[in-house]
Design a protein around this motif. Structure first.
Motif, short mmCIF file in Angstrom:
data_model
loop_
_atom_site.label_atom_id
_atom_site.label_comp_id
_atom_site.label_asym_id
_atom_site.label_seq_id
_atom_site.Cartn_x
_atom_site.Cartn_y
_atom_site.Cartn_z
N VAL A 178 0.86 -1.18 0.00
CA VAL A 178 0.00 0.00 0.00
C VAL A 178 0.90 1.23 0.00
O VAL A 178 1.77 1.35 0.85
N THR A 179 0.70 2.10 -0.98
CA THR A 179 1.55 3.28 -1.05
C THR A 179 0.69 4.52 -1.22
O THR A 179 -0.47 4.45 -1.64
N ARG A 180 1.29 5.67 -0.89
CA ARG A 180 0.61 6.93 -1.09
C ARG A 180 0.57 7.21 -2.59
O ARG A 180 1.54 6.97 -3.30
N LEU A 181 -0.58 7.68 -3.05
CA LEU A 181 -0.72 7.96 -4.48
C LEU A 181 -0.20 9.37 -4.76
O LEU A 181 -0.60 10.32 -4.11
N ASN A 182 0.73 9.47 -5.71
CA ASN A 182 1.41 10.76 -5.90
C ASN A 182 1.11 11.45 -7.22
O ASN A 182 1.82 12.35 -7.62
N ASP A 183 0.05 11.05 -7.91
CA ASP A 183 -0.25 11.65 -9.19
C ASP A 183 -1.32 12.74 -9.00
O ASP A 183 -2.50 12.42 -8.82
N PRO A 184 -0.93 14.02 -9.03
CA PRO A 184 -1.90 15.09 -8.74
C PRO A 184 -3.07 15.10 -9.71
O PRO A 184 -4.17 15.54 -9.35
N LYS A 185 -2.84 14.59 -10.94
CA LYS A 185 -3.96 14.54 -11.90
C LYS A 185 -5.09 13.69 -11.35
O LYS A 185 -6.27 13.95 -11.58
N ILE A 186 -4.74 12.63 -10.63
CA ILE A 186 -5.74 11.74 -10.04
C ILE A 186 -6.16 12.25 -8.66
O ILE A 186 -7.36 12.30 -8.35
N THR A 187 -5.18 12.63 -7.85
CA THR A 187 -5.51 12.95 -6.45
C THR A 187 -6.19 14.31 -6.27
O THR A 187 -7.02 14.44 -5.38
N ALA A 188 -5.85 15.30 -7.13
CA ALA A 188 -6.41 16.64 -6.91
C ALA A 188 -7.94 16.64 -6.94
O ALA A 188 -8.57 17.16 -6.00
N PRO A 189 -8.59 16.06 -7.98
CA PRO A 189 -10.06 16.06 -7.95
C PRO A 189 -10.62 15.23 -6.79
O PRO A 189 -11.66 15.58 -6.23
N ILE A 190 -9.91 14.16 -6.41
CA ILE A 190 -10.41 13.33 -5.31
C ILE A 190 -10.35 14.09 -3.99
O ILE A 190 -11.31 14.13 -3.23
N LEU A 191 -9.20 14.75 -3.75
CA LEU A 191 -9.05 15.49 -2.49
C LEU A 191 -9.97 16.70 -2.46
O LEU A 191 -10.48 17.07 -1.40
N SER A 192 -10.20 17.28 -3.64
CA SER A 192 -11.14 18.40 -3.69
C SER A 192 -12.54 17.92 -3.31
O SER A 192 -13.25 18.56 -2.52
N MET A 193 -12.93 16.78 -3.85
CA MET A 193 -14.24 16.21 -3.52
C MET A 193 -14.30 15.89 -2.02
O MET A 193 -15.33 16.09 -1.37
N ALA A 194 -13.19 15.40 -1.48
CA ALA A 194 -13.14 15.09 -0.05
C ALA A 194 -13.36 16.35 0.77
O ALA A 194 -14.18 16.37 1.69
N ARG A 195 -12.64 17.42 0.45
CA ARG A 195 -12.80 18.67 1.20
C ARG A 195 -14.24 19.18 1.10
O ARG A 195 -14.83 19.60 2.09
N ALA A 196 -14.79 19.12 -0.12
CA ALA A 196 -16.14 19.63 -0.33
C ALA A 196 -17.16 18.87 0.51
O ALA A 196 -18.22 19.39 0.84
#
Ligand SMILES: [Zn+2]
Length: 446
Positions: A220-238
């Protein structure tokens, strides 16, 4: 929470009772390439959710449909075979008095009761693993390969089986020692305290699972691709989710299945995507799946699942108290089981548990399916990717029958069927067409 985690929790709970083995279930092979929204699902003045759903359904090649139907329906029978095969093994242990002999052996080795119980557990686990191996091998190796879902050759697969056995040995051993100590000390109220103790053990298992147990089998590793993580983290914050990271797991080591999950709670809560989803899913699809997983989090599905588990757990122990009393009075002497505090009673516990949980299959599935439906609706609203959601449903059709009958879905489905999931997505799209009409000729809005 997806079925893997739920299965895992039940596994850790019932590892103590040794039915089945701890192997995580494997996965698939690409059969449908989904890169385009079918014409009937494009936004228009006469958008029709039923027609759009059928257009998506028609994207699944007939051969792929036949294969996944056969795979999934075979799974219904496996529920029965597992029950019958597991019951036959424990009845063998009781009637041939092997269980009593394993206890006698443990008593000859040590005079400490807790250690006798643990030694009995080792003997029991090893013997039932060997006797259960043919079905385990067929179900999780041969059959998974036959349907193109497995990626492991025999050696690494056996390696995982060995690790799972060790996990069961340790966690199951702790559970068995604790529970038998309770039974021996509290002759009348053991079933209440046993229910509480087993619940506490399950909570610990859920909390440590993603951080300490999963890495035994996968990286299990941290995902480091902002193209994938940015929309996901944005949805999380929202949506008020305090996630700072998204994790990925190398599920392709065992399987071709795509999946994601929310696991743990409090400090160990995390969102994990598997690498098959990352590789094969479109950005819209990944967001749709993540919206679903966030629904589990926002709607507190893990704490609610624990409350549900507590109810099932208390009912199970009450049933056990009655069932053990009834059977031991009739056959206890013949099986040379002294009483309920005797570790040799374990196969009988497994038998009674197997009967109850076999009967409860539709209840457990319906509980799960209802939560999954909630997460679907949350995910559609949060991600606003109905086509991505439909694509995910089609990808999952590689190992799930898409269009079951009503009763079939009620009994066997722990998620809504693929057809119903696409239909929900298309109904949602039909009510939100303005989101998709603003940029004609462009992919769906984000
Ligand atoms: Zn889910």
């Amino acid at each position: 929470m997806d079925w893997r985690l739920r299965g895992f929790v039940l596994l850790v709970l019932f590892a103590a009772f040794g039915l089945g083995s701890a192997q995580a279930q494997p996965a698939i092979q690409p059969t449908v390439d989904i890169t385009q929204v079918p014409a009937a699902a494009h936004p228009s003045a006469h958008f029709d959710a039923d027609a759009a759903t059928e257009a998506y359904m028609a994207m699944i090649p007939a051969a792929a449909k036949a294969r996944s139907d056969a795979y999934f329906e075979g799974g219904y029978w496996l529920i029965l075979w597992n029950f019958l095969y597991g019951s036959a093994i424990v009845l063998l242990l009781l009637n041939l008095r092997w269980s009593a002999r394993m206890r006698d052996l443990a008593e000859r080795i040590t005079r400490f009761r807790w250690l006798q119980t643990f030694l009995y557990w080792i003997e029991y686990l090893l013997l039932t693993t060997v006797l259960g191996f043919p079905l385990e091998f067929y179900e999780n190796y041969v059959r998974e390969h036959k349907y193109g879902l497995a990626t492991q050759s025999f050696g690494p697969w056996m390696g995982d089986e060995g690790k799972a056995l060790l996990v069961s040995l340790v966690l199951g051993g702790i559970a068995v020692v604790v529970l038998f100590a309770i039974v021996r000390r509290l002759r009348r109220s053991w079933w209440i305290w046993g229910a509480i103790a087993s619940m506490a053990l399950a909570v610990v298992a859920i909390a440590i699972g993603p951080v300490y147990l999963q890495p035994i089998f996968n990286k299990v590793t941290r995902l480091n691709d902002p193209k994938i993580t940015a929309p996901i983290l944005s949805m999380a914050r929202a949506n008020g989710i305090p996630a700072k990271d998204v994790y990925q797991i190398d599920a392709s080591r065992q399987t071709t299945r795509m999946s994601a999950n929310v696991s743990g709670f409090a400090n160990t809560m995390r969102i994990t995507l598997n690498d098959n989803l990352l590789r094969r899913g479109s950005p819209e699809e990944i967001q749709a799946v993540m919206g679903h997983e966030m629904g589990h989090y926002v709607m507190n599905h893990i704490p609610k699942f624990l409350i549900f588990l507590l109810i099932v757990d208390v009912c199970f122990f009450a049933y056990l108290k009655w069932g053990l009393g009834w059977t031991l009075k009739r056959w206890g002497g013949r099986w040379q089981i002294r009483d309920i505090g005797d570790p040799a009673v374990l196969p009988l516990v497994v038998l009674l548990a197997g009967i109850l949980f076999f009967m409860l299959t539709p209840v457990l599935n319906t509980y799960s399916r209802a939560e999954e439906k909630e997460a679907d609706m949350f995910g559609l609203n949060a991600a606003r990717q109905p086509d991505g959601f439909a694509q995910a449903a089609i990808h999952l059709s590689e190992y799930r029958k898409m269009r079951p009958g009503c009763l079939e879905e009620w009994v066997f489905y722990d998620h809504p069927s693929g057809y119903n999931r696409i239909h929900s997505a298309m109904v949602w799209k039909g009510e939100n067409l303005e989101l998709f009409e603003k940029t004609p000729g462009q992919p769906a809005a984000h």
